[in-house]
Scaffold this motif. Structure first.
Motif, PDB file in Angstrom:
ATOM      1  N   ARG A   1     -10.322   9.944   8.971  1.00 39.66           N
ATOM      2  CA  ARG A   1     -10.077   8.989   8.802  1.00 39.66           C
ATOM      3  C   ARG A   1     -10.926   8.129   7.383  1.00 39.66           C
ATOM      4  NH1 ARG A   1     -11.266   6.571  13.071  1.00 39.66           N
ATOM      5  NH2 ARG A   1     -13.082   5.550  12.829  1.00 39.66           N
ATOM      6  N   SER A   2     -11.928   8.270   7.239  1.00 40.57           N
ATOM      7  CA  SER A   2     -13.150   8.131   6.199  1.00 40.57           C
ATOM      8  C   SER A   2     -12.417   8.647   5.230  1.00 40.57           C
ATOM      9  CB  SER A   2     -14.341   8.802   6.309  1.00 40.57           C
ATOM     10  OG  SER A   2     -15.365   8.313   5.235  1.00 40.57           O
ATOM     11  N   GLU A   3     -12.278   9.797   4.446  1.00 40.15           N
ATOM     12  CA  GLU A   3     -11.020  10.632   4.212  1.00 40.15           C
ATOM     13  C   GLU A   3     -10.423   9.838   3.407  1.00 40.15           C
ATOM     14  OE1 GLU A   3     -10.624  13.236   0.717  1.00 40.15           O
ATOM     15  OE2 GLU A   3     -12.667  12.996   2.309  1.00 40.15           O
ATOM     16  N   MET A   4      -9.351  10.130   3.895  1.00 38.80           N
ATOM     17  CA  MET A   4      -7.814   9.302   4.136  1.00 38.80           C
ATOM     18  C   MET A   4      -8.245   7.587   2.819  1.00 38.80           C
ATOM     19  SD  MET A   4      -5.777  11.642   4.476  1.00 38.80           S
ATOM     20  CE  MET A   4      -3.804  10.646   4.501  1.00 38.80           C
ATOM     21  N   LYS A   5      -9.262   7.420   4.203  1.00 38.58           N
ATOM     22  CA  LYS A   5      -9.282   5.698   3.838  1.00 38.58           C
ATOM     23  C   LYS A   5      -9.711   5.573   1.711  1.00 38.58           C
ATOM     24  CE  LYS A   5     -11.543   1.904   4.089  1.00 38.58           C
ATOM     25  NZ  LYS A   5     -12.911   0.690   5.188  1.00 38.58           N
TER      26      LYS A   5
ATOM     27  N   ALA B   1       1.050  -1.534   0.289  1.00 32.90           N
ATOM     28  CA  ALA B   1       0.106   0.064  -0.065  1.00 32.90           C
ATOM     29  C   ALA B   1       0.708   1.264  -0.382  1.00 32.90           C
ATOM     30  CB  ALA B   1      -0.930   0.063   1.688  1.00 32.90           C
ATOM     31  N   THR B   2       0.478   2.487  -0.399  1.00 35.80           N
ATOM     32  CA  THR B   2       1.091   3.741  -0.944  1.00 35.80           C
ATOM     33  C   THR B   2       1.041   4.358   0.888  1.00 35.80           C
ATOM     34  OG1 THR B   2       0.713   4.003  -2.574  1.00 35.80           O
ATOM     35  CG2 THR B   2       1.162   5.586  -1.633  1.00 35.80           C
ATOM     36  N   TYR B   3      -0.028   3.639   1.741  1.00 38.00           N
ATOM     37  CA  TYR B   3      -0.691   4.148   2.711  1.00 38.00           C
ATOM     38  C   TYR B   3      -1.518   3.377   3.086  1.00 38.00           C
ATOM     39  CZ  TYR B   3      -1.913   8.668   6.051  1.00 38.00           C
ATOM     40  OH  TYR B   3      -1.911   9.155   7.150  1.00 38.00           O
ATOM     41  N   GLY B   4      -0.243   2.497   4.447  1.00 32.84           N
ATOM     42  CA  GLY B   4      -1.309   1.188   4.869  1.00 32.84           C
ATOM     43  C   GLY B   4      -2.324   1.276   5.606  1.00 32.84           C
ATOM     44  N   GLU B   5      -3.137   0.266   5.547  1.00 35.06           N
ATOM     45  CA  GLU B   5      -4.339  -0.247   6.300  1.00 35.06           C
ATOM     46  C   GLU B   5      -4.143   0.273   8.020  1.00 35.06           C
ATOM     47  OE1 GLU B   5      -7.070  -3.680   7.395  1.00 35.06           O
ATOM     48  OE2 GLU B   5      -5.395  -4.511   6.670  1.00 35.06           O
ATOM     49  N   GLN B   6      -3.303   0.062   8.525  1.00 35.93           N
ATOM     50  CA  GLN B   6      -2.241   0.081   9.817  1.00 35.93           C
ATOM     51  C   GLN B   6      -2.602   1.602   9.843  1.00 35.93           C
ATOM     52  OE1 GLN B   6      -3.275  -2.298  12.867  1.00 35.93           O
ATOM     53  NE2 GLN B   6      -3.592  -0.822  13.514  1.00 35.93           N
ATOM     54  N   ARG B   7      -1.592   2.481   9.460  1.00 36.37           N
ATOM     55  CA  ARG B   7      -2.223   4.027   9.965  1.00 36.37           C
ATOM     56  C   ARG B   7      -3.863   4.651   9.721  1.00 36.37           C
ATOM     57  NH1 ARG B   7       2.167   6.670   8.328  1.00 36.37           N
ATOM     58  NH2 ARG B   7       3.335   5.163   7.533  1.00 36.37           N
TER      59      ARG B   7
ATOM     60  N   ASN C   1      -5.086   3.928  12.947  1.00 37.63           N
ATOM     61  CA  ASN C   1      -4.414   4.833  13.462  1.00 37.63           C
ATOM     62  C   ASN C   1      -5.839   6.408  13.686  1.00 37.63           C
ATOM     63  OD1 ASN C   1      -3.362   2.611  15.164  1.00 37.63           O
ATOM     64  ND2 ASN C   1      -1.333   3.089  13.943  1.00 37.63           N
ATOM     65  N   ILE C   2      -6.001   6.728  12.959  1.00 42.31           N
ATOM     66  CA  ILE C   2      -5.858   7.968  12.724  1.00 42.31           C
ATOM     67  C   ILE C   2      -7.766   8.516  13.953  1.00 42.31           C
ATOM     68  CG2 ILE C   2      -7.613   9.960  11.488  1.00 42.31           C
ATOM     69  CD1 ILE C   2      -5.618   8.527   8.765  1.00 42.31           C
ATOM     70  N   ASP C   3      -7.916   9.271  14.404  1.00 47.20           N
ATOM     71  CA  ASP C   3      -8.672   9.124  16.078  1.00 47.20           C
ATOM     72  C   ASP C   3     -10.205  10.111  15.323  1.00 47.20           C
ATOM     73  OD1 ASP C   3      -7.693   7.703  17.509  1.00 47.20           O
ATOM     74  OD2 ASP C   3      -6.087   9.803  18.377  1.00 47.20           O
TER      75      ASP C   3
END
Length: 248
Positions: A105-109, A89-95, A98-100
């Protein structure tokens, strides 16, 4: 017949029987039965890039696996050795987890989705390509394989089950195709296990073709820094961060 002597070679039906045996031994999950390079759909630029990179990688190995008797006679020259390959991933699932802030979190996903991009489709297609060309492949689903190994460690059979599972990848396989690497939560015993496996495959020169929904840093958090470093080194440049729309 040649020079008064008869020379035998495998007929097509014998090779087909061997190919079917390799396919069965590869343990490809039923849900991946229809995956192949021909039906991989290119819907955006990342798909074109992924397809090109994995086909380029496969070209670094002989199209047909050398016959076993030839390999035995020329052990070091013809034994299958080469770099590993990974889609991460470019931006990992765990990262993302971890967004509060739920909205962030929804936008980054949404911005950095790496699910349904085609990682598993292409790595399984590579497995089938290699099997067709004479290579022995072992396909691993990370959560199932690691759980099976951890359970086998506690079997009261003097390590027989544990060693049998490990030998499928360290002794039988020419290539290991590892799906969904880093899916499980980190534990110290699992970290030790990942490093043990990767280090053994590294010493044997056996390539790993893998996919992961974690990025370089979060994968290290999941499997341990030593294992992640070993795997990254094995890839020798064939490690590709990808993201795109969920095509499922």
């Amino acid at each position: 017949m040649k020079d008064g002597n008869e020379y035998g070679k495998d007929c097509e039906c014998q090779e087909l029987i061997k190919q079917r045996a390799r396919y069965k031994n590869a343990m490809i999950p039923d849900e991946y039965e229809d995956y192949n390079f021909k039906n991989f759909e290119i819907r955006e630029s990342v798909h074109d890039l992924m397809l090109k990179k994995i086909t380029e990688y496969l070209k670094t190995f002989p199209q047909k696996k050398p016959a076993e008797e030839i390999v035995r006679k020329n052990d070091e020259k013809l034994r299958i050795k080469g770099p590993s390959f990974g889609f991460i991933a470019t931006y990992g699932e765990q990262r993302i987890k971890n967004i509060d802030d739920p909205q962030l979190r929804s936008e980054m996903k949404r911005q950095h989705n790496n699910y349904g991009v085609g990682k598993s489709h292409l790595t399984i297609s590579a497995a089938k390509y290699l099997i067709k060309n004479g290579y022995r492949v072992q396909v691993i689903s990370d959560p199932v394989f690691i759980q099976d190994l951890m359970t086998a460690k506690f079997n009261k059979d003097n390590g027989e089950t544990y060693n049998s599972i490990l030998s499928n990848i360290t002794q039988y396989a020419d290539f290991v195709v590892w799906d969904d690497l880093g899916k499980l939560k980190w534990t110290e015993p699992r970290e030790d296990l990942y490093y043990q496996i990767f280090n053994e495959l590294y010493k044997l020169g056996k390539p790993i073709i893998f996919s992961s929904n974690e990025d370089v840093e979060t994968l290290s958090d999941k499997i341990g820094p030593a294992a992640a470093s070993r795997l990254k080194g094995m890839c020798s440049g064939y490690l590709y961060p990808v993201e795109g729309k969920d095509q499922r």
